[in-house]
Design a protein around this motif. Structure first.
Motif, short mmCIF file in Angstrom:
data_model
loop_
_atom_site.label_atom_id
_atom_site.label_comp_id
_atom_site.label_asym_id
_atom_site.label_seq_id
_atom_site.Cartn_x
_atom_site.Cartn_y
_atom_site.Cartn_z
N ASP A 183 0.80 -1.22 0.00
CA ASP A 183 0.00 0.00 0.00
C ASP A 183 0.84 1.27 0.00
OD1 ASP A 183 -3.18 -0.76 0.90
OD2 ASP A 183 -1.64 -2.29 1.14
N GLN A 184 1.88 1.31 0.79
CA GLN A 184 2.64 2.56 0.89
C GLN A 184 3.42 2.87 -0.39
OE1 GLN A 184 6.16 2.77 3.34
NE2 GLN A 184 6.26 0.53 3.53
N HIS A 185 3.49 1.90 -1.31
CA HIS A 185 4.19 2.13 -2.58
C HIS A 185 3.23 2.22 -3.76
CE1 HIS A 185 8.12 1.64 -0.76
NE2 HIS A 185 7.68 0.55 -0.15
N GLN A 186 1.94 2.20 -3.50
CA GLN A 186 0.97 2.35 -4.58
C GLN A 186 0.98 3.80 -5.07
OE1 GLN A 186 -2.82 0.88 -3.19
NE2 GLN A 186 -2.03 -1.19 -2.81
N GLY A 187 0.68 3.97 -6.35
CA GLY A 187 0.70 5.30 -6.94
C GLY A 187 2.06 5.72 -7.46
N ARG A 188 3.03 4.78 -7.47
CA ARG A 188 4.38 5.10 -7.97
C ARG A 188 4.65 4.48 -9.34
NH1 ARG A 188 8.72 3.68 -3.53
NH2 ARG A 188 9.94 5.20 -4.72
#
Length: 903
Positions: free
Chosen positions: A116-121
């Motif tokens: 989740d913390q790396h989604q959108g990359r």
């Protein structure tokens, strides 16, 4: 049944090494992609534990808080053929996994899971690209994906991929289906994302909000002290931190033991510590979340094999933690933007604000360049000296400068090119918006400096030069030439054509300028000799008339100081005319070099010389040469791209099956026999006339009769057929007696007739002999060349080169730019040949080479161009297995850090 991680034969395939790659994420940080391994079970469990329940539900369509041992094994044990899984790693942790499973012949289901913390990359898009390439290599043609309707992020990932997406809906689940054939749209989308990521990674180096100097020193005359002084004296607008565990303060600033101890965020770290200590600094910076490193330290690839190993480890470690790296062994980075004003380099010269961005590799050369820029009054927007160029390269800088409004001209001193194919692609796009002026060292020797770990270019110098021309790059021979051209581009408008006017107060220099202009292809339409007693008003009137002349595109002003005339008055005239003119004005003013104070126009942006300033050259020849380079760029810019060259009816699939079938039985390079060569060429519509080998008169007579007579008997051994005389050929043979006469004459005239390799072939229509060649270069990929056939042409090197894919106008230019091309257009009263057929044949060869990298070399060594077409008489094709993908492949990847140094 075989285990679920095995192929139908029961064997587990080893994934290709090129499936592993360092990649750049959307935000400009790095990560690592590789095939999943059986020993990744613990990484998988830890990764899954960090994924939110919502993401797990979107992936599996049901609550699945943990993975069972069976699930873990199933996900980590694959056959790398019908079941392929790729993981993305950052700092040794798994942050994403993507996989496909073949469900039908040529069809596979694809799925992703991203922490989740790396989604959108942009991770899902990258994994999709790499999975699609793996699928294409394994024979998969189509991907399907089942997605919940409210999983908008994943749906958008598929839709944004650039493929033709067709979706269905059943039982509360969306099914997306798309072919993975790389369409132009999909490739364009990939290149756009590459541009965004690479530009973002460089932007942080030029616009840091904070910089840490690791290795800062209190001692004078040390690199650590110089870096601190240069950064502070440049009036850097961000925060500066110094790291020195042996000092409490440096230059009045508190010193920290490590980067991780700095209480605030650090964007960029400048590293100036011994080479063996750099690894610890990387780990320290990674723990702090630093974006990028500028490694000034030497002791890497430039010192030999031990240093190369250290450099590979440095780059691999940096990328594994998401850091980009400039260097090592570099001079550093400069941005003259007053809102940043960063001098993160060893250069004490902070250049004035200007319009030119500069990239070079050598640190020593970088210092000399900055001094030269200052002396010429040129000004710089941004500057990078990349040293060994282990990570950040000229390609990255081009991606940044393309969108940088402050940079109007790009200057590059290239000592090596790591990925010429990608460089050409990016440079062509940038050149359409702003000019690129480049010096390439080692053009004659193709040599590469120590420290530059790139593969050797096997293509001839002419092919590399052709690539630069295709991309619109203004290639010059020396640094002086580069500055001469750049100062014209930065301050004067582009010319509309080749017509020039010369205005001067010296008859001798005016004549010299006219001769120089004619020698470089400029057309002197107006020449005004004012005389040694010309006044400033005389100059103004003559210049105005020249600029107003519709038959003049550029003006060259020549001024030497006469007696009793104020040079300042003439300078004021030149500056005023140059500022107002929409045509370029160059000068040789008092033998000055650069942008003299007297000829400068103030710039609102604060640079030393604004738009309209008149560049001066110490010699009129230099002024003319610079103008000619700019004219060539302006002509390229105004030449329409035209349509891609159309090869006509081709059967790429049949060609690929044929080549793969041959190489399935061969592990090394193979030379095709005449039959298979003709079969391969026929798939692309190239008709190779059969040539039947014969070893006796009786056999020659029999084959000639079978062909229906009207044949040729010729010796094909290279040492014989390359002779300047035609004594190895006998034409127009129609009877057995004529064949007997031909056989007797030829066997008596050629040396060693038993080794002459005689063939019988149908008599072709008369025409001009041509040669078309192509080959696969380890760095360039496909290269195609054209020339008139014959030993004299070979000796003179009269060949044209291009890098496929080609446009129509590029094919036409290939035919016309060889010096012997008049032979094709009715030279000395001869009938013009069918040039369109020649262009079509070149196009077919270019497409064949571009489509099939397995073709190591292809040569149509003899084709006769006549008034009604081209007859291909002789050809050879060498095939070899493809060990590595082409440098600019269909997936985004950073250069391989394991690449060995050139031999």
């Amino acid at each position: 049944m075989p285990p679920d991680h095995a192929t139908p034969t029961g064997e587990i395939e080893t994934p290709p090494t090129h499936w592993e790659a360092d990649v750049l994420l959307r935000d400009g940080r790095t990560a690592h992609i590789r095939p999943i391994r059986a020993d990744d079970e613990q990484l998988m469990v830890e990764f899954y534990s960090r994924v939110s329940d919502e993401s797990k539900y979107y992936r599996f369509f049901s609550p699945m808080p943990t993975l069972s041992e069976r699930d873990v094994r199933r996900f980590t044990h694959v056959d790398h053929h019908d079941r392929v899984a790729l993981v993305m790693l950052l700092g040794g942790q798994m942050i994403a996994v993507g996989r496909y499973d073949v469900v039908e012949p040529k069809e596979a289901e694809v799925a992703f899971l991203v922490e989740d913390q790396h989604q959108g990359r942009g991770i899902g898009q990258l994994l999709l690209e790499h999975l699609a390439q793996a699928g294409r290599e394994r024979g998969v043609e189509r991907f399907t994906a089942e997605v919940l309707p409210d999983n908008n992020r994943m749906i958008q990932t598929f839709r944004d991929a650039g493929y033709r997406v067709a979706s269905g809906y059943a039982d509360g689940v969306m099914t997306l289906e798309f072919p993975i054939d790389p369409t132009d749209t999909a490739i364009g989308v990939m290149h756009d994302r590459e541009h965004v990521a690479e530009s973002a990674s460089i932007h942080r180096f030029f616009h840091p909000s904070s910089v840490a100097i690791v290795g800062a020193s209190r001692r004078q005359d040390t690199i650590g002290q110089l870096l601190v002084r240069n950064l502070v004296n440049a009036d850097f607008t961000g925060r500066v931190y110094v790291v020195n565990p042996s000092a409490s303060a440096v230059s009045g600033m508190p010193a920290y033991n490590s980067v991780s101890e700095i209480p605030d965020e650090v964007e960029v770290a400048i590293v100036a510590v011994p080479a063996e200590a750099v690894t610890d600094v990387v780990l320290d910076c990674a723990a702090k979340g630093v974006h990028g490193l500028i490694v000034i330290s030497s002791g890497f690839a430039e010192i030999g094999e031990e240093g190369r190993k250290r450099q590979r480890h440095l780059v691999g470690l940096s990328r594994s933690y998401g850091l980009r790296l400039i260097g090592p062994n570099c001079l550093g980075v400069i941005n003259t933007d007053p809102e940043v004003s960063v001098n993160a380099s060893l250069s004490s010269v902070m250049p004035a604000r200007g319009r030119a961005g500069f990239f070079c590799q050598s640190g020593a050369l970088g210092s000399a360049i900055l001094e030269k820029v200052k002396n010429r009054g040129l000004g710089i927007s941004t500057f990078v000296s990349a040293g060994n160029r282990a990570d950040v390269s000229g390609n990255d800088l081009l991606q940044y400068w393309e969108e940088d409004d402050a940079t109007e001209v790009v200057m590059m001193y290239l000592e090596s090119i790591g990925n010429p194919r990608k460089f050409s692609r990016i440079a062509r796009r940038v050149s359409l918006r702003k000019p690129i002026v480049a010096v390439r060292s080692g053009r004659t020797t193709q040599g590469v400096p120590m420290g530059h770990t790139v593969r050797q270019i096997s293509a001839p110098q002419a092919a590399v030069d052709a690539m630069f021309r295709q991309a619109g790059i203004i290639q010059v021979d020396t640094l002086e030439d580069m500055f001469d051209v750049a100062q014209l581009l930065a301050h004067q408008p582009l010319p509309r054509g080749r017509r020039v006017a010369i205005v001067g107060n010296s008859d001798a220099l005016g004549l010299l300028a006219a001769d120089a202009a004619s020698a470089v292809g400029l057309i002197v339409n107006r020449s005004v000799a004012l005389g040694s007693d010309a006044t400033a008003e005389d100059f103004e009137d003559a210049l105005d008339e020249a600029i107003d002349d519709p038959d003049v595109d550029s003006v060259i002003a020549v001024y030497i100081p006469p007696l009793n005339v104020s040079s300042e008055e003439v300078a004021n005239v030149l500056a005023a005319v140059g500022e107002q003119s929409d045509k370029p004005l160059v000068s040789s003013f008092l033998g000055a070099e650069g942008i003299p104070e007297l000829l400068r126009v103030p710039d609102v942006a604060g640079s030393t010389a604004g738009r309209g300033s008149v560049p001066s050259y110490p010699a009129v020849e230099a002024a003319v040469r610079a103008l000619a380079r700019v004219v060539e760029y302006a002509v390229w810019l105004r030449t329409p791209d035209g349509a891609p060259a159309d090869p006509g009816e081709v059967d790429t699939a049949a060609a690929r099956r044929l080549v793969q079938g041959i190489l399935a039985k061969e592990d090394e390079e193979v030379l095709l026999d005449a039959e298979r060569c003709a079969e391969l060429l026929a798939t692309y519509g190239i008709d190779l006339w059969p040539a039947v080998p014969v070893s006796s008169l009786r056999q020659a007579q029999a084959e000639a009769k079978r062909l229906g007579w009207n044949v040729v008997l010729k010796a094909t051994r290279e040492s014989i057929r390359e002779r300047p005389d035609p004594q190895h050929v006998w034409r127009n043979i129609d009877t057995a007696s004529e064949m007997k006469e031909a056989w007797g004459t030829l066997t008596g005239s050629v040396p060693n007739p038993a080794e002459a390799e005689f063939v019988v072939q149908k008599n072709a229509p008369p025409g001009v002999p041509l040669s078309i060649r192509s080959f696969e270069d380890p760095l360039f990929g496909p290269v195609v060349s054209f020339g008139i056939s014959g030993p004299i042409v070979e000796l003179l090197g009269d060949w044209s080169y291009r890098i496929p894919p080609l446009g129509e106008h590029e094919v036409a230019a290939m035919v016309r730019e060889v010096k012997s091309s008049p032979l094709l257009f009715g030279y000395r009263g001869a009938d013009p040949v069918d040039v369109a057929a020649i262009e079509q044949l070149i196009t077919k060869v270019a497409h064949l080479q571009n489509d099939l990298p397995e073709i190591r070399a292809l040569e149509l060594s003899l084709a006769l161009a006549g008034v009604d077409g081209v007859t291909v008489l002789t050809s050879s094709v060498r095939l070899a297995p493809v060990r590595d993908p082409r440098p600019d492949s269909l997936v985004r990847r950073l250069p391989d850090v394991t690449m060995t140094a050139p031999g």
